[in-house]
Design a protein around this motif. Structure first.
Motif, mmCIF file in Angstrom:
data_model
loop_
_atom_site.group_PDB
_atom_site.id
_atom_site.type_symbol
_atom_site.label_atom_id
_atom_site.label_comp_id
_atom_site.label_asym_id
_atom_site.label_seq_id
_atom_site.Cartn_x
_atom_site.Cartn_y
_atom_site.Cartn_z
ATOM 1 N N GLU A 196 -6.589 77.036 18.671
ATOM 2 C CA GLU A 196 -5.368 76.798 17.922
ATOM 3 C C GLU A 196 -4.160 76.895 18.838
ATOM 4 O O GLU A 196 -4.259 77.371 19.980
ATOM 5 N N SER A 197 -3.020 76.448 18.347
ATOM 6 C CA SER A 197 -1.787 76.541 19.117
ATOM 7 C C SER A 197 -1.407 77.998 19.352
ATOM 8 O O SER A 197 -1.608 78.858 18.491
ATOM 9 N N VAL A 246 -3.094 67.207 22.108
ATOM 10 C CA VAL A 246 -1.724 67.702 21.891
ATOM 11 C C VAL A 246 -0.724 66.793 22.597
ATOM 12 O O VAL A 246 0.310 66.406 22.038
ATOM 13 N N GLY A 266 5.794 74.938 23.584
ATOM 14 C CA GLY A 266 5.055 74.727 22.339
ATOM 15 C C GLY A 266 3.797 73.897 22.462
ATOM 16 O O GLY A 266 3.328 73.322 21.475
ATOM 17 N N VAL A 267 3.213 73.849 23.681
ATOM 18 C CA VAL A 267 2.020 73.017 23.878
ATOM 19 C C VAL A 267 0.832 73.803 24.429
ATOM 20 O O VAL A 267 -0.167 73.220 24.850
ATOM 21 N N SER A 268 0.919 75.128 24.434
ATOM 22 C CA SER A 268 -0.171 75.955 24.937
ATOM 23 C C SER A 268 -1.168 76.254 23.825
ATOM 24 O O SER A 268 -0.828 76.237 22.635
ATOM 25 N N LEU A 269 -2.420 76.550 24.219
ATOM 26 C CA LEU A 269 -3.512 76.744 23.271
ATOM 27 C C LEU A 269 -4.283 78.013 23.586
ATOM 28 O O LEU A 269 -4.328 78.447 24.745
ATOM 29 N N SER A 274 -5.903 69.963 24.637
ATOM 30 C CA SER A 274 -4.602 69.810 25.311
ATOM 31 C C SER A 274 -4.247 68.326 25.443
ATOM 32 O O SER A 274 -3.082 67.943 25.284
ATOM 33 N N MET A 286 -0.232 73.153 13.911
ATOM 34 C CA MET A 286 -1.444 72.434 14.345
ATOM 35 C C MET A 286 -2.674 73.112 13.746
ATOM 36 O O MET A 286 -2.774 74.337 13.711
ATOM 37 N N SER A 309 0.733 81.212 19.374
ATOM 38 C CA SER A 309 1.716 81.675 18.388
ATOM 39 C C SER A 309 2.213 83.060 18.784
ATOM 40 O O SER A 309 1.705 83.676 19.722
ATOM 41 N N SER A 343 4.251 72.271 17.671
ATOM 42 C CA SER A 343 4.339 73.725 17.539
ATOM 43 C C SER A 343 5.683 74.167 18.083
ATOM 44 O O SER A 343 6.314 73.452 18.867
#
Length: 255
Positions: free
Chosen positions: A14-15, A163, A65-68, A160, A1, A17, A173
């Motif tokens: 950003e996503s 996303v 895989g959806v946290s920021l 969010s 992303m 990581s 992600s």
């Protein structure tokens, strides 16, 4: 992303990581666990072990895989985070938060916080209200004290929502247990659900997040006063020093 630049380039969103995960946990530890209303109400703010158990919940959510995160561009420091969770409707299994509290919480404080989330979610079945099978829940939202007043929470929530909408086309992600580091190596890998979110939901627990929800056009379906929740003989409202405090269960339709 891709990254989203905010506040004249001072921050980027950003996503989550492997590189930003440790910083994101630190934001939860020092900001959410100390300042968030329910953390104060059930004394997670005074129990470091309970706080660590909430970090384990964040690690579990990270695998979706959806946290920021919001990162200060000049330093690379993670200064704010939205740990988001994909929730799937099920008529046979217990809700995720209830299972986590029963199986993985050893501390009364952390168990109380997660049971509070399960309780409030259970009072307002958003899956039934919207006739959907999947949602993205903005689970834990926090900003370091010295970086507040820059609308980072609003930006994190707005992205969010973006996303959640993009998940219709597949994951944006990917986080693995290896990405979480050795502390969480005993967690179990899991596959992502085959369904995608049709709503975005949240429990807004303070004036700041309630303003964010209003700004982003969330619909409030339930308001619950903190006088109803008691931990160690005191209501959450008593510990917050305000008998008028409350939380909101809110949602936004994505399509």
């Amino acid at each position: 992303m891709e990254s989203y630049i905010t506040d004249c380039g001072k921050y980027k969103i950003e996503s989550l990581s492997a590189a930003t995960f440790p910083g994101a946990l630190e934001v939860i530890r020092v900001a959410f666990c100390q300042d968030e209303s329910v953390s104060i109400g059930c004394e997670v703010s005074k129990n470091p072990v309970a706080a660590e158990e909430l970090l384990e919940l964040c690690a579990d959510a990270a695998l979706d895989g959806v946290s920021l995160v919001a990162v200060e561009t000049s330093t690379g420091e993670v200064v704010a985070v939205a740990f988001n969770k994909i929730q799937v409707s099920s008529s046979t299994e217990k809700p995720f938060f209830e299972i986590f509290a029963e199986e993985r919480c050893t501390q009364a404080s952390s168990r109380a916080l997660i049971c509070y989330m399960a309780d409030v979610d259970g009072r307002c079945n958003l899956f039934d209200k919207y006739k959907v099978d999947c949602s993205l829940e903005i689970m834990f939202l926090a900003t370091l004290r010295e970086h507040r007043k820059h609308k980072l929470g609003t930006h994190l929530c707005k992205i969010s929502i973006d996303v959640a909408k993009k998940l219709q086309n597949g994951p944006i992600s990917k986080m693995t247990i290896r990405d979480l580091g050795p502390k969480y190596c005993k967690m179990t890998e899991r596959s992502l659900p085959s369904v995608y979110p049709k709503i975005c939901q949240a429990i807004w627990t303070g004036p700041g997040t309630q303003k964010i929800g209003k700004r982003l056009n969330f619909t409030v379906h339930l308001t619950v006063p903190f006088t109803e929740f008691v931990y160690n003989g005191k209501s959450y409202a008593e510990r917050l020093g305000d008998e008028t405090t409350f939380c909101e269960v809110a949602a936004l339709a994505l399509y």
